[in-house]
Structure formats: C-alpha cells, structure tokens
Scaffold this motif. Structure first.
Motif, short mmCIF file in Angstrom:
data_model
loop_
_atom_site.label_atom_id
_atom_site.label_comp_id
_atom_site.label_asym_id
_atom_site.label_seq_id
_atom_site.Cartn_x
_atom_site.Cartn_y
_atom_site.Cartn_z
N ALA A 66 0.83 -1.20 0.00
CA ALA A 66 0.00 0.00 0.00
C ALA A 66 0.87 1.25 0.00
CB ALA A 66 -0.92 0.01 1.22
N SER A 67 0.34 2.33 -0.59
CA SER A 67 1.05 3.60 -0.59
C SER A 67 1.19 4.11 0.83
CB SER A 67 0.29 4.63 -1.45
OG SER A 67 0.88 5.90 -1.31
N GLU A 68 2.36 4.63 1.15
CA GLU A 68 2.61 5.13 2.50
C GLU A 68 2.07 6.54 2.70
OE1 GLU A 68 6.75 4.81 3.22
OE2 GLU A 68 6.78 2.61 3.13
N ASP A 69 1.68 7.20 1.62
CA ASP A 69 1.18 8.58 1.72
C ASP A 69 -0.22 8.59 2.31
OD1 ASP A 69 3.50 9.50 0.58
OD2 ASP A 69 2.71 9.44 -1.46
N GLN A 70 -0.39 9.28 3.41
CA GLN A 70 -1.70 9.44 4.04
C GLN A 70 -2.15 10.89 3.85
OE1 GLN A 70 -3.40 6.86 5.30
NE2 GLN A 70 -1.68 5.53 4.76
N GLU A 71 -3.21 11.06 3.09
CA GLU A 71 -3.68 12.40 2.76
C GLU A 71 -4.67 12.91 3.80
OE1 GLU A 71 -2.53 14.25 0.54
OE2 GLU A 71 -1.62 12.99 -1.00
N ASP A 72 -4.53 14.18 4.17
CA ASP A 72 -5.50 14.87 5.01
C ASP A 72 -6.40 15.67 4.08
OD1 ASP A 72 -6.96 16.32 6.77
OD2 ASP A 72 -5.28 17.25 7.81
N GLU A 201 -6.82 9.60 -4.79
CA GLU A 201 -7.01 8.16 -4.60
C GLU A 201 -6.48 7.37 -5.80
OE1 GLU A 201 -8.15 6.32 -2.02
OE2 GLU A 201 -8.01 8.21 -0.92
N SER A 202 -6.65 7.94 -6.99
CA SER A 202 -6.12 7.30 -8.19
C SER A 202 -4.60 7.22 -8.13
CB SER A 202 -6.56 8.09 -9.43
OG SER A 202 -6.02 7.52 -10.60
N LYS A 203 -4.00 8.29 -7.65
CA LYS A 203 -2.53 8.31 -7.52
C LYS A 203 -2.08 7.30 -6.47
CE LYS A 203 1.43 11.35 -6.70
NZ LYS A 203 2.08 10.38 -5.77
N LYS A 204 -2.83 7.18 -5.38
CA LYS A 204 -2.47 6.22 -4.34
C LYS A 204 -2.54 4.80 -4.88
CE LYS A 204 -4.10 6.61 -0.18
NZ LYS A 204 -5.02 6.83 0.96
N ARG A 205 -3.57 4.52 -5.69
CA ARG A 205 -3.68 3.18 -6.28
C ARG A 205 -2.52 2.91 -7.24
NH1 ARG A 205 -9.22 4.58 -6.32
NH2 ARG A 205 -9.08 5.28 -8.50
N ALA A 206 -2.16 3.93 -8.01
CA ALA A 206 -1.03 3.78 -8.95
C ALA A 206 0.27 3.56 -8.18
CB ALA A 206 -0.93 5.01 -9.84
N SER A 208 0.52 2.30 -5.19
CA SER A 208 0.44 0.97 -4.58
C SER A 208 0.82 -0.11 -5.58
CB SER A 208 -0.99 0.73 -4.06
OG SER A 208 -1.11 -0.57 -3.54
N ARG A 209 0.32 0.02 -6.80
CA ARG A 209 0.66 -0.95 -7.84
C ARG A 209 2.16 -0.91 -8.15
NH1 ARG A 209 1.34 -1.58 -13.39
NH2 ARG A 209 0.46 -3.51 -14.23
N GLN A 210 2.72 0.30 -8.21
CA GLN A 210 4.14 0.42 -8.51
C GLN A 210 4.98 -0.19 -7.39
OE1 GLN A 210 5.42 1.58 -11.49
NE2 GLN A 210 7.24 0.62 -10.60
N ASN A 211 4.57 0.03 -6.15
CA ASN A 211 5.29 -0.56 -5.02
C ASN A 211 5.26 -2.08 -5.08
OD1 ASN A 211 5.85 1.99 -4.00
ND2 ASN A 211 4.12 1.99 -2.59
N THR A 212 4.11 -2.61 -5.51
CA THR A 212 3.97 -4.06 -5.64
C THR A 212 4.84 -4.58 -6.79
OG1 THR A 212 1.69 -3.90 -4.84
CG2 THR A 212 2.33 -5.94 -5.95
N LEU A 213 4.83 -3.86 -7.91
CA LEU A 213 5.65 -4.26 -9.05
C LEU A 213 7.12 -4.29 -8.68
CD1 LEU A 213 4.01 -2.24 -11.99
CD2 LEU A 213 3.83 -4.69 -11.56
N ASN A 214 7.53 -3.33 -7.86
CA ASN A 214 8.94 -3.23 -7.48
C ASN A 214 9.44 -4.45 -6.72
OD1 ASN A 214 9.13 -0.72 -8.68
ND2 ASN A 214 8.84 0.42 -6.78
N GLN A 215 8.54 -5.12 -6.01
CA GLN A 215 8.98 -6.27 -5.22
C GLN A 215 8.83 -7.60 -5.98
OE1 GLN A 215 6.88 -7.68 -1.84
NE2 GLN A 215 4.87 -7.00 -2.54
#
Length: 330
Positions: A66-72, A201-206, A208-215
């Motif tokens: 999951a993306s580590e960025d938490q938006e307020d 939210e779209s950026k967070k999903r993107a 998250s996918r990139q973080n998953t791809l990296n591993q």
C-alpha cells in the motif's frame, strides 16, 4: 626357448608403443580443448539455462504494498478554498458579502487555548457570530480586534478572541456554486473536492501498484537458483559499474547484478516476453537519445534492462497479488 622370449619382448614392445600413442593422443585432445575454450565476455556467448533455474511462477504470492502517503483531505480542501478566495479581488475594508483571511487566538479565563492561521471567514453570511462580525465591518487589512466573552464561535465555549485581518476579498464565503462555475473549472466546491479526492485516490492506487511491481522481481530473484557464473562476465559487469560511477563496484555487487541480468534474460527467452527485433529497436532508440559509446557487453546489458518493465508486467499477470486489507481509522 629363444623364440618364446623373442615373442614376449615383441609383445611387450608393441604394448608400450600403443600406450605411448594413446597417451600422446589424449594429451593432444586436452590441449586442443583448452585452446578452443574462450572465456565469455558477452551475455550472448552463454546459454542462460546452464546458469539459471527459474522457479515455477504458479503458486507464488506477493503481498500488495500500500502507498505510504496518508492524505488529510480536510486540510487539502481548506487549502484549495483559500487559493480561490485569495485569487478574488482585494477590498480596502471589510463589507457585507466579503471574505477575510485572518489569524486569531482563542483564550478563556486568561489562558491560551488555541491559535489559528490563514483562516477563511465569510462576512454577512451568518458564518460567524454577529458580535464578531460587527467588530470586523469597516476594518482594514492589518487591523486587529479583540472580542471578549464570544459565544457560538469556538466549540460550545464562551471565549475571548484576538483576531488580525491579513487580507479582504470580494467574494462570498461559503463560495456560491455560481461563482465556482463562472470562475473555475468546477461546478461547485463539492465538485472540486470530489475531483480532488478522486485524483489523490487514483494516484495512491497507482503508487500501490508500482510498489507491488517493485517487489515482484525481488521475490522471483530469491526463488531462482544460480550456478557459478563465468568470472569473465563478472569482470565485464564490474567495468560497467565503475563506468557508471556506482558506489559499490565489488565483485559481490557485480555478481548479484549479473545474476539479475541473466534471470531477466532467461525469463524473456523462456516466456517469449519481448522479441529480439523489438529489443534491438529499443537499443537503437536508446543509443540515439543517450549519445554515448557502448561496448558490445553494454549493448546486450542495456537491451535486457530496457525490457525489465515488460518482464515485471508479465510477472504481475502470472503471480497472485494479495490485496492489502483495509483498516478502519478512528
């Protein structure tokens, strides 16, 4: 008796000659084989299946990162509204149907409670208590007002408010839909907030996918078996790392890099992920844009690296990705 001895000696002599000829022939073959062997200096000079045993992809699972960025979002909404307000024309003094940007502090019984900066306050829209509004009407930028015993402004408490006006703008607040549709790309403030949330939210999903791809490559790399690599190729990799200015140019670092390259090459070959012609085209485009001289080893190396994304996307389709469970925030 003499004839027998002669026959024995003759037999022994022939055996010695045959043994000598055999030994000589064997030595010639060994020397010839040694002369024919050339240490590989290109990735194309070896068979990857001699050095790489890939794991069975079916059954491998990866935990979604999951993306580590938490938006307020509340803070972002206020920031966007503030930007719209400050873009409206400035006024000389506070009037009805105007909006001010102000800093203020809240205190009670002589003790400080809380401070606020760049707050957006609408005048004449019943957003603030009448007592405070009367003190602000007619005030100019930079003026401060002090209101004691103010009710209906800070929670349910009776407080003292000290406020300084930073700017006054010719715009109502809350901002009407008519103003938003005429002066912005949005139909309303709620429309703006919705678009902002969707984009984030779209950026967070993107992400998250990139973080998953990296591993993905790391997981497959850990499960791949390698045999000892040719030292000559490791030396070629060391030379590239040094040329590129890498901090770690040790034999171990180069060997790990080479293993990854051979794993990528094996995946591409075994699963027909990218064609040779496509890889050559990409290399040509890279050389033209980079405008740098590459050795033959570097060219083959770059061809593989330019196809890394294709390999990762292939793995993403083949490997089961376990989605991150949603957590409830208090």
């Amino acid at each position: 008796m003499k004839r027998a001895l002669t026959a024995i000696c003759l037999g022994l002599g022939l055996s010695c000659i045959a043994a000598a000829l055999y030994t000589s022939q064997k030595a010639d073959i060994t020397v010839s084989a040694t002369k024919d062997y050339v240490s590989p200096t290109l990735l194309s000079q070896i068979n990857t299946d001699d050095y790489v045993v890939l794991p069975v992809l079916e059954g491998i699972t990866v935990q979604e990162q999951a993306s580590e960025d938490q938006e307020d979002y509340s803070s972002l909404e206020q920031e966007m509204i503030r930007d719209i307000v400050t873009s409206a024309p400035e006024m000389k003094e506070v009037e009805k149907k105007t909006t001010i940007i102000a800093d203020y502090t809240v205190s009670g019984n002589g003790k400080f409670i809380e401070g606020f900066t760049d707050s957006v306050l609408g005048i004449g829209t019943e957003q603030i208590p009448e007592k405070l509004e009367k003190s602000l009407l007619g005030a100019k930028k930079g003026i401060s007002v002090n209101i004691e015993g103010l009710e209906g402004f800070y929670e349910d408490k009776k407080v003292d408010v000290y406020m300084t006006i930073k700017s006054i703008h010719d715009i109502e607040y809350p901002i009407p839909d008519s103003y938003m549709s005429s002066n912005t790309e949005y139909e309303s403030v709620s429309d703006m907030v919705r678009m902002m949330v969707n984009e984030k939210e779209s950026k967070k999903r993107a992400d998250s996918r990139q973080n998953t791809l990296n591993q993905l490559l790391d997981v497959v790399f850990e499960k791949t078996t390698f045999t000892d690599l040719p030292e000559s190729l490791v030396e070629e990799e060391i030379a590239v790392l040094e040329k590129e200015g890498n901090d770690d140019t040790t034999y171990q670092a180069a060997e790990k890099n080479l293993r990854k390259l051979l794993m990528l090459k094996r995946l591409i070959e075994q699963h027909s992920i990218v064609s040779i012609s496509e890889m050559e085209t990409r290399l040509q485009d890279y050389e033209e844009s980079a405008k740098t001289e590459l050795s033959e080893y570097e060219k083959e190396r770059r061809m593989i690296l330019l196809s890394e994304e294709d390999v990762v996307n292939y793995l993403y389709k083949q490997i089961e990705v376990i989605e991150e469970p949603e957590t409830l925030e208090n």
